[in-house]
Design a protein around this motif. Structure first.
Motif, PDB file in Angstrom:
ATOM      1  N   UNK A  52      25.155  32.630   5.925  1.00 25.26           N
ATOM      2  CA  UNK A  52      24.369  31.710   5.105  1.00 25.26           C
ATOM      3  C   UNK A  52      23.024  31.393   5.733  1.00 25.26           C
ATOM      4  N   UNK A  53      22.070  31.031   4.884  1.00 23.36           N
ATOM      5  CA  UNK A  53      20.761  30.616   5.372  1.00 23.36           C
ATOM      6  C   UNK A  53      20.890  29.256   6.045  1.00 23.36           C
ATOM      7  N   UNK A  54      20.043  28.961   7.025  1.00 21.82           N
ATOM      8  CA  UNK A  54      20.121  27.650   7.680  1.00 21.82           C
ATOM      9  C   UNK A  54      19.804  26.540   6.690  1.00 21.82           C
ATOM     10  N   UNK A  55      20.357  25.351   6.889  1.00 21.75           N
ATOM     11  CA  UNK A  55      20.079  24.242   5.975  1.00 21.75           C
ATOM     12  C   UNK A  55      18.595  23.911   5.971  1.00 21.75           C
ATOM     13  N   UNK A  56      18.109  23.478   4.825  1.00 26.10           N
ATOM     14  CA  UNK A  56      16.691  23.155   4.675  1.00 26.10           C
ATOM     15  C   UNK A  56      16.529  21.844   3.938  1.00 26.10           C
ATOM     16  N   UNK A  57      15.327  21.339   3.959  1.00 23.39           N
ATOM     17  CA  UNK A  57      14.985  20.151   3.195  1.00 23.39           C
ATOM     18  C   UNK A  57      14.301  20.568   1.898  1.00 23.39           C
ATOM     19  N   UNK A  58      14.455  19.741   0.858  1.00 22.40           N
ATOM     20  CA  UNK A  58      13.867  20.014  -0.449  1.00 22.40           C
ATOM     21  C   UNK A  58      13.018  18.836  -0.903  1.00 22.40           C
ATOM     22  N   UNK A  59      11.885  19.140  -1.531  1.00 18.91           N
ATOM     23  CA  UNK A  59      11.180  18.126  -2.308  1.00 18.91           C
ATOM     24  C   UNK A  59      11.692  18.244  -3.742  1.00 18.91           C
ATOM     25  N   UNK A  60      11.415  17.238  -4.563  1.00 23.26           N
ATOM     26  CA  UNK A  60      11.827  17.303  -5.969  1.00 23.26           C
ATOM     27  C   UNK A  60      11.192  18.498  -6.676  1.00 23.26           C
ATOM     28  N   UNK A  61       9.934  18.772  -6.354  1.00 23.89           N
ATOM     29  CA  UNK A  61       9.242  19.898  -6.984  1.00 23.89           C
ATOM     30  C   UNK A  61       9.872  21.225  -6.581  1.00 23.89           C
ATOM     31  N   UNK A  62      10.242  21.362  -5.324  1.00 17.46           N
ATOM     32  CA  UNK A  62      10.892  22.598  -4.871  1.00 17.46           C
ATOM     33  C   UNK A  62      12.246  22.772  -5.542  1.00 17.46           C
ATOM     34  N   UNK A  63      13.009  21.690  -5.640  1.00 23.53           N
ATOM     35  CA  UNK A  63      14.326  21.762  -6.262  1.00 23.53           C
ATOM     36  C   UNK A  63      14.226  22.190  -7.718  1.00 23.53           C
ATOM     37  N   UNK A  64      13.190  21.711  -8.416  1.00 28.24           N
ATOM     38  CA  UNK A  64      13.026  22.003  -9.835  1.00 28.24           C
ATOM     39  C   UNK A  64      12.862  23.496 -10.105  1.00 28.24           C
ATOM     40  N   UNK A  65      12.442  24.251  -9.096  1.00 27.82           N
ATOM     41  CA  UNK A  65      12.269  25.704  -9.272  1.00 27.82           C
ATOM     42  C   UNK A  65      13.601  26.401  -9.542  1.00 27.82           C
ATOM     43  N   UNK A 160      21.177  22.223   1.491  1.00 27.09           N
ATOM     44  CA  UNK A 160      20.376  21.296   2.275  1.00 27.09           C
ATOM     45  C   UNK A 160      20.374  19.909   1.674  1.00 27.09           C
ATOM     46  N   UNK A 161      19.277  19.187   1.904  1.00 27.91           N
ATOM     47  CA  UNK A 161      19.162  17.809   1.429  1.00 27.91           C
ATOM     48  C   UNK A 161      17.855  17.618   0.655  1.00 27.91           C
ATOM     49  N   UNK A 162      17.930  16.759  -0.352  1.00 24.87           N
ATOM     50  CA  UNK A 162      16.756  16.381  -1.125  1.00 24.87           C
ATOM     51  C   UNK A 162      16.124  15.147  -0.489  1.00 24.87           C
ATOM     52  N   UNK A 163      14.839  15.263  -0.171  1.00 25.07           N
ATOM     53  CA  UNK A 163      14.095  14.129   0.394  1.00 25.07           C
ATOM     54  C   UNK A 163      13.180  13.596  -0.704  1.00 25.07           C
ATOM     55  N   UNK A 164      13.381  12.357  -1.133  1.00 27.30           N
ATOM     56  CA  UNK A 164      12.621  11.837  -2.275  1.00 27.30           C
ATOM     57  C   UNK A 164      11.136  11.675  -1.981  1.00 27.30           C
ATOM     58  N   UNK A 165      10.334  11.759  -3.039  1.00 27.33           N
ATOM     59  CA  UNK A 165       8.882  11.656  -2.899  1.00 27.33           C
ATOM     60  C   UNK A 165       8.461  10.331  -2.273  1.00 27.33           C
ATOM     61  N   UNK A 166       9.192   9.253  -2.587  1.00 24.84           N
ATOM     62  CA  UNK A 166       8.794   7.950  -2.054  1.00 24.84           C
ATOM     63  C   UNK A 166       8.933   7.882  -0.535  1.00 24.84           C
ATOM     64  N   UNK A 167       9.725   8.780   0.045  1.00 24.22           N
ATOM     65  CA  UNK A 167       9.838   8.827   1.497  1.00 24.22           C
ATOM     66  C   UNK A 167       8.735   9.705   2.106  1.00 24.22           C
ATOM     67  N   UNK A 168       8.277  10.694   1.357  1.00 19.80           N
ATOM     68  CA  UNK A 168       7.276  11.631   1.864  1.00 19.80           C
ATOM     69  C   UNK A 168       5.838  11.152   1.648  1.00 19.80           C
ATOM     70  N   UNK A 169       5.609  10.475   0.547  1.00 19.29           N
ATOM     71  CA  UNK A 169       4.247  10.090   0.169  1.00 19.29           C
ATOM     72  C   UNK A 169       3.526   9.303   1.255  1.00 19.29           C
ATOM     73  N   UNK A 170       4.156   8.307   1.879  1.00 19.53           N
ATOM     74  CA  UNK A 170       3.449   7.531   2.909  1.00 19.53           C
ATOM     75  C   UNK A 170       3.038   8.350   4.132  1.00 19.53           C
ATOM     76  N   UNK A 171       3.674   9.515   4.331  1.00 16.44           N
ATOM     77  CA  UNK A 171       3.369  10.327   5.511  1.00 16.44           C
ATOM     78  C   UNK A 171       2.026  11.043   5.391  1.00 16.44           C
TER      79      UNK A 171
END
Length: 285
Positions: A52-65, A160-171
């Motif tokens: 299997x591929x290593x676990x990754x993080x997803x943004x909402x936009x990436x998941x939508x693909x 992997x895991x979905x990281x919500x936009x509200x957590x990423x935006x401030x970065x």
């Protein structure tokens, strides 16, 4: 002839010798198959294929693909992913349910924990990861049942895991130093933030810092072809398409040719638009 007659008299069946020869051949074949297992190389290739591929993080936009529809570039069906309370499953084996024209097709490419917990097809409940925290007791029990079903009963692979936009935006507006970027290389010893599947992997290009753990773990993580870029400003190396350590350590792009600067701009555009790596800060140069 006397031997054949003797066998026939012994078994009471005419032509017994022929049957005995057939039986002997079958037994010898069975013995040979057991004594000669498939080559080890084939087994190794099969294991390599299933790794299997290593676990990754997803943004909402990436998941939508990953909605199971036809890929416009390749013409092939895309995988079907969905997120349940932040855990991203590959439900491609359930394409008849979650893919195009399936009863749950609206869930493909989305966070659908709240919708599943409420047993609702209302699209207002999609992509509401924070809403999983405010469910009532019965809804939380229903949600846990779906996660258990996906994980153990259906055995859908976890991507992997979905990281919500509200957590990423401030970065995005952070100003980061080279020393701070160097702390995020995706090594196993590094801290994995809450809600992430794997540790961040920072790569700086131009004045932007990208987190390539969102889909680039195989390239920039341990053992990846671009792992030497992890935790660094690689503007010059990307512009020159170079793995030369001198180009990785020297971050200046002032003396580059216009053609090389264009190559760097193309890399930055690829990171942002094609790969969708989130911007997690600006480089303090």
């Amino acid at each position: 002839q006397s031997l054949t007659s003797s066998i026939d008299n012994l078994t009471g069946i005419r032509g017994s010798a022929g049957y005995l020869v057939i039986v002997a051949v079958v037994l010898l074949g069975h013995r040979w198959m057991n004594d000669h297992p498939p080559p080890a190389v084939s087994a190794a290739k099969e294991e390599e294929k299933e790794e299997p591929a290593p676990p990754r993080n997803f943004t909402l936009k990436q998941l939508a693909h990953f909605d199971g529809k036809k890929d416009e570039k390749t013409g092939e069906d895309k995988p079907v992913y969905l997120s349940v309370n932040g855990t991203v499953f590959d439900v491609s084996d359930g394409r008849n349910f979650y893919g195009p024209d399936g009863p749950y097709e609206a869930f493909a490419g989305h966070e659908c924990g709240v919708a599943l917990a409420k047993m609702s097809f209302d699209t207002a409940h999609l992509d509401d990861l924070a809403g999983c925290e405010s469910l009532n007791f019965g809804e939380k029990t229903e949600l846990e049942g779906w996660i258990e079903k996906f994980t153990y009963y259906r055995s859908y692979p976890i991507k992997g895991r979905l990281v919500p936009d509200e957590k990423l935006k401030p970065l995005e507006t952070r100003i980061l130093t080279k020393e701070e970027i160097a702390k995020h290389t995706g090594e196993s010893s590094e801290e994995v933030p809450e809600g992430y599947a794997t540790a961040p992997i920072y790569v700086a290009a131009g004045d932007k810092v990208f987190d390539t753990s969102f889909g680039g773990v195989e390239f920039y993580g341990a053992g990846g072809g671009y792992n030497r870029f992890a935790g660094k400003d690689v503007s010059r190396a990307l512009a020159k398409m170079s793995f030369d350590p001198a180009d990785i350590e020297n971050t200046s792009v002032d003396d580059l040719e216009d053609k090389q600067k264009k190559v760097l701009a193309d890399w930055i555009k690829t990171f942002e638009e094609k790969k969708g790596y989130p911007i997690v800060g600006r480089l303090n140069k």
